[in-house]
Design a protein around this motif. Structure first.
Motif, short mmCIF file in Angstrom:
data_model
loop_
_atom_site.label_atom_id
_atom_site.label_comp_id
_atom_site.label_asym_id
_atom_site.label_seq_id
_atom_site.Cartn_x
_atom_site.Cartn_y
_atom_site.Cartn_z
N UNK A 719 0.87 -1.26 0.06
CA UNK A 719 0.01 -0.05 0.11
C UNK A 719 0.74 1.29 0.07
N UNK A 720 2.25 1.02 -0.01
CA UNK A 720 2.98 2.31 0.07
C UNK A 720 3.50 2.50 -1.58
N UNK A 721 3.61 3.80 -1.86
CA UNK A 721 4.01 4.13 -3.18
C UNK A 721 5.59 4.08 -3.23
N UNK A 722 5.99 3.91 -4.55
CA UNK A 722 7.64 3.97 -4.61
C UNK A 722 8.34 5.18 -3.72
N UNK A 759 5.91 6.87 -9.66
CA UNK A 759 6.47 6.83 -8.33
C UNK A 759 5.48 6.98 -7.18
N UNK A 760 4.22 7.81 -7.78
CA UNK A 760 3.28 7.79 -6.72
C UNK A 760 2.09 7.00 -6.72
N UNK A 761 2.40 5.91 -7.34
CA UNK A 761 1.38 4.81 -7.43
C UNK A 761 1.66 3.83 -6.27
N UNK A 762 0.73 3.13 -5.81
CA UNK A 762 1.08 2.15 -4.56
C UNK A 762 1.94 0.81 -5.46
N UNK A 763 2.83 0.31 -4.65
CA UNK A 763 3.66 -0.76 -5.03
C UNK A 763 2.96 -1.95 -5.32
N UNK A 764 1.83 -2.19 -4.67
CA UNK A 764 1.05 -3.42 -5.11
C UNK A 764 0.32 -3.26 -6.50
N UNK A 765 0.40 -2.23 -6.99
CA UNK A 765 0.02 -2.08 -8.37
C UNK A 765 1.08 -1.91 -9.51
N UNK A 766 2.25 -2.10 -9.20
CA UNK A 766 3.41 -2.32 -9.88
C UNK A 766 3.38 -3.68 -10.64
N UNK A 767 3.85 -3.50 -11.89
CA UNK A 767 4.40 -4.75 -12.48
C UNK A 767 5.60 -5.58 -11.71
N UNK A 771 8.60 -3.39 -9.77
CA UNK A 771 8.92 -3.57 -8.44
C UNK A 771 10.45 -4.15 -8.23
N UNK A 772 10.92 -4.64 -9.22
CA UNK A 772 12.51 -5.07 -9.30
C UNK A 772 13.22 -3.86 -9.30
#
Length: 949
Positions: A719-722, A759-767, A771-772
């Motif tokens: 739930x935290x952003x990058x 960078x302001x999107x939640x990490x759970x929504x990253x590909x 994430x890598x």
């Protein structure tokens, strides 16, 4: 070692970083937190609804004081008159009773089917035969014992008085006071109306012998009401027993349930005359508590005990003064009372059990959070980036306490606002102290339990089982012992050591005081009540406080030495705080290497040379090398019948600042085991390593302040952003203000997570690739001097991978990097030196060009023709290089290894041109040895050697 210009982050800086991260994390989980805090509010609303429904039912005519319409003037107009005389038993409680009626005191008589007879489990020969139940002639039995059998038998003979069958019930109070009357009607919670006179059960007169046709129907007036009642004779049988233990045994057996129909052998009562004689009368009475009505604080069956006492007293008077003397017990009556509404506070009734569940439900919430960080290895990665135990415990504890405090404040305030007596009658200061101490104990209990779990699902299930079990066992076990005055108080205190039982006991006391206060119109618990010997609140407060002070250090200790899935320390780790730490220069290595002498002799020259470099560096007082591994080993012990596993076999390695060292090797070679030892996850079996002069065995906390880690699997908060991840880890590395913001912006840009608001999107929504890249940025932020990267480019597309390589290549200029990868292209592009790791040992070491030159001294010649021209191709290769070796052959395609010293590239081209004129060549090629070829060759050679050895 040169200190960092910033220095390590202070306690307050790390605490601030963790607090900001936690607040942001909780803000993203706002709905969940509102649900948690709103749960007790919801429960209070449910209680209010139930209370209103109950009040509505109690307000109906069925439960209001009975009324009738009476025509007093004879003019046809009636006047409503209300009072006790017009009420049913359900309506009595709400009636004004200025002059309560007089009721005869009765004896509790067992019903015919339950009277004591000879049976399989009570074999006393003086009891009547069970056949008396068929003839309805069974007597009701009283047992006697004592030191003076003669006196006891005399009293037994005088207990029941013979009376005439033609008794006049017009003066019923006088009549029933001169005999021993009884009833088998169950007792109720009031004496304003004796239930025996308003039931369909007969009234009994107990006599030594019953005459025939004694039963009669009588009509008499009580409180201006005409009552119809049957009166029957019951024979009273008095029997001697040798001791009180024999009486106890017989009473117990008589109460025992033999089957689902509950067969019992009941007695009227039992008397122990103790040391009574002509000069004094001393008596103990057993009464049948089966008839308790537990709606009150005092057993209601005691209302039938006065007649038992009166009968025994009269028997003693007859023994002393003769049959003409007696002590009359004419009637019993209650105190006058005014009219009241029926009140029944459901919160006080359900408080102990219901509120135990509500308060304890915070335990699984806290436990879930702690175990989640452990299961996802978030706690580990924070520690590797420099977070110390002090800030972690202080901030985590403070957060859980704040959540618990808000939870309990909402619970108490809302319960008070809606008028639950459980809260409004009891002193709020006592409630504050009780809840404050318990939530602290609950938080510590959660920390203690978290040390034993590594799975969120398991921890959640066990946590909820504990919650509901503590409530149910408190209600149906602990409460039973608390209300049993014969149960040792010391054992209750032992049971209250369990936090759930302590909570139940405290809530039980609140509920009892609120219930009595509501019924009696008084206040609930006050501080002065804690001195009452029957009040267990003081003991509970002391137990919880002491337990909190004991469990807090115990939880911290277990977290350090037995925490599953975390970084563990030795059992005596705390002793290091009392030892003087050596300087940050290298510790002198032991020169005793006999145990690895044979192994060293078998090493390749480049590996042996690296070991000599390490030994020379360790003899120096200072060095520019960032990482020095000194013969480090990791051996996993035998388990389940398997032999010892040598994960790392004496690795010696030196990595200077500005170098990226690549570790290549097949799966299971020991690369991860080496990284785990370097990051403090596991302890070396022998040997050690130094990071910027600090020993990994004793200085890991200092090493973490200058270390960055990119783990093989992304360890992120969904739930935290990058940006929020980088801000948190940047603060842990002591970045502040403008420098922090600049570092975060540059990190996001370097890994292509800046533009487009990514960078302001939640990490759970990253590909997976995003994430890598974020994990690599986290590892590099804050300018760590040592970085470990475990397959950093896994899952990236070619463009992103190439960009990431540029980031790592730029970052290695002022730091040492150890990188593991399965991509030979990545290793050749990034790494200044490479080491091939096979079966726990380093097989070769050097830069990519050296390795290819050393292990790749041949070309690979490939040619594809028709299958009937394969011999011509082989003849061609033999002419170019007699020692060429065919390594591949299928359907006209052949590959040959051609030693470089035997051919020139120009000769190969010339020979192929000539061959084209003789036969058809579909394709051909000449390639130099690749790094992949070197890797395969070294790995296969090492594995073959290990199999032979």
């Amino acid at each position: 070692m040169e200190p960092s210009s910033r220095g390590p982050a202070s306690f307050l800086t790390q605490a601030n970083a963790l607090l900001r991260k936690n607040l942001t994390f909780q803000k993203r989980n706002l709905k969940t937190n509102i649900g948690i805090i709103g749960f007790p509010v919801f429960i209070c609303v449910v209680l209010v609804i139930l209370q209103n429904v109950l009040n509505d039912q109690l307000g109906k005519a069925k439960y209001r004081c009975g009324c009738v319409c009476i025509d007093t003037n004879g003019d046809g107009n009636c006047e409503t008159v209300c009072g006790l005389q017009y009420s049913t038993p359900d309506q009595v409680n709400s009636c004004p009773i200025p002059s309560p009626p007089k009721w005869p005191a009765l004896l509790q008589v067992p019903r015919l089917a339950s009277r004591a007879v000879r049976s399989g489990f009570v074999s006393s020969t003086d009891l009547p035969d069970a056949s008396c139940k068929d003839s309805k002639s069974c007597p009701a039995t009283v047992l006697f014992t004592g030191r003076n059998q003669t006196l006891a038998e005399s009293l037994a003979g005088n207990l029941f008085k013979s009376t005439s069958s033609s008794m006049n019930f017009s003066d019923y109070l006088n009549l029933l006071s001169s005999v021993v009357p009884g009833s088998d009607t169950p007792t109720r919670d009031t004496q304003f109306i004796e239930p025996a006179f308003v039931s369909d059960r007969p009234l009994y007169v107990l006599q030594p012998q019953c005459t025939a046709n004694f039963t009669r129907s009588v009509s008499f007036e009580i409180s201006n009401r005409t009552l119809e009642l049957e009166v029957e004779c019951v024979q009273g049988l008095s029997l001697w027993r040798d001791s009180s233990s024999a009486v106890n045994d017989e009473l117990f057996k008589g109460y025992r349930q033999e089957n689902t129909k509950r067969k019992t052998n009941e007695y009227i009562a039992a008397y122990d005359i103790l040391n009574s004689d002509e000069n004094g009368f001393n008596l103990n009475i057993w009464y049948n508590s089966t008839y308790n009505n537990d709606t009150g604080y005092v057993p209601i069956a005691l209302l039938r005990v006065p007649r038992s006492m009166n009968a025994a007293s009269n028997a003693y008077l007859r023994f002393l003064r003769g049959m003409g003397v007696m002590m009359r017990l004419e009637y019993v009556k209650d105190m006058p009372k005014s009219g009241t509404d029926n009140r029944f506070d459901i919160s006080s009734l359900l408080g102990a059990l219901f509120f135990t569940w509500i308060v304890n439900l915070l335990l699984p919430v806290i436990l879930n959070y702690l175990v989640y960080e452990k299961q996802q290895k978030l706690k580990i990665i924070m520690k590797m980036h420099g977070l110390k135990d002090g800030p972690y415990w202080v901030i985590s504890y403070a957060y859980f306490f704040s959540l618990s405090a808000v939870y309990m404040i909402c619970f108490v305030i809302f319960g008070s606002v809606i008028g639950l007596k459980f809260f409004t009658l009891n002193d709020y200061s006592i409630q504050f102290v009780f809840y404050a101490i318990y939530v602290n104990l609950q938080i510590v209990t959660a920390f203690l339990m978290a040390a034993f779990f590594s799975s969120v699902k398991t921890a959640t299930v066990i946590g909820h089982i504990y919650v509901f079990a503590s409530g149910l066992l408190g209600q149906f076990l602990l409460r039973f012992f608390m209300e049993d005055s014969s149960f040792p108080r010391g054992w209750i205190i032992v049971m209250e050591i369990v936090p759930g039982f302590s909570l139940y006991r405290g809530l039980y006391e609140f509920a009892q005081y609120a219930f009595m206060g509501d019924n009696m119109g008084t206040s609930g618990m006050r501080w002065k009540d804690l001195s009452d010997s029957q009040n267990g609140m003081r003991n509970v407060l002391i137990i919880m406080t002491v337990e909190w002070l004991v469990l807090l250090p115990a939880a911290y200790y277990l977290d350090q030495v037995a925490s599953s899935g975390g970084i563990r320390r030795g059992p005596l780790f705390f002793l290091q705080y009392f030892q003087k730490k050596p300087s940050a220069s290298f510790r002198k290595p032991s020169l005793k290497r006999e145990e690895s002498k044979v192994f060293v002799e078998m090493e390749r020259p480049d590996v042996s040379q690296e070991r000599e470099v390490v030994e020379q560096l360790l003899l120096e007082q200072s060095t520019s090398y960032a990482i020095i591994s000194d013969n480090i080993k990791k051996v996993y012990p035998r388990r389940d019948g398997n032999p010892e596993k040598f994960a790392v076999r004496g690795l010696s390695l030196a990595v200077p600042h500005g170098e990226c060292f690549g570790m290549l090797g097949p799966n299971g070679a020991g690369k991860t085991s080496f990284i785990n030892m370097m990051t403090g996850l596991t302890t070396p079996t022998s040997g050690t390593a130094y990071v910027r002069g600090l020993d990994i065995r004793i200085d890991m906390d200092e090493i973490y302040t200058s270390m960055g880690v990119c783990p093989q699997h992304d360890l992120l908060w969904e739930t935290l952003t990058g940006r929020e991840h980088l801000l948190f880890y940047g603060r842990l590395k002591n970045l502040k203000g403008a420098a922090l913001m600049q570092a975060v912006e540059e990190s996001l840009k370097s890994v292509n997570l800046f533009y487009g608001g990514v960078g302001d999107k939640q990490a759970g929504k990253y590909s997976g690739g995003m994430k890598r890249r974020l994990s690599v940025a986290i590892a590099l932020i804050g300018d760590p001097k040592v970085v470990y990267m475990d397959e950093p480019s896994t899952g990236l597309d070619p463009a992103s991978r190439k960009n990431l390589w540029n980031v790592v290549k730029h970052a290695k200029r002022n730091r040492a990097i150890i990188l593991t990868t399965h991509s030979m292209e990545e290793a050749e592009y990034l790494c200044d030196r490479l080491g091939v790791f096979v079966d726990g040992s380093l097989q070769c070491i050097g830069n990519p060009k050296e390795l290819k030159a050393r292990y790749g001294g041949s070309y690979v010649f490939t040619m594809t023709t028709s299958s009937n021209e394969e011999e011509e191709v082989e003849s061609l290769v033999r002419q170019l290089s007699p020692s060429a070796n065919r390594i591949y052959h299928i359907s006209g395609t052949q590959k040959f290894e051609v030693p470089k010293h035997e051919v020139r590239i120009a000769d190969v081209f010339r020979a192929v041109e000539i061959a084209k004129k003789k036969f058809t060549i579909h394709a051909w090629g000449l390639a130099d040895t690749t790094l992949e070829d070197v890797f395969i060759k070294v790995a296969k050679g090492a594995q073959s050697f290990n199999l032979l050895s």
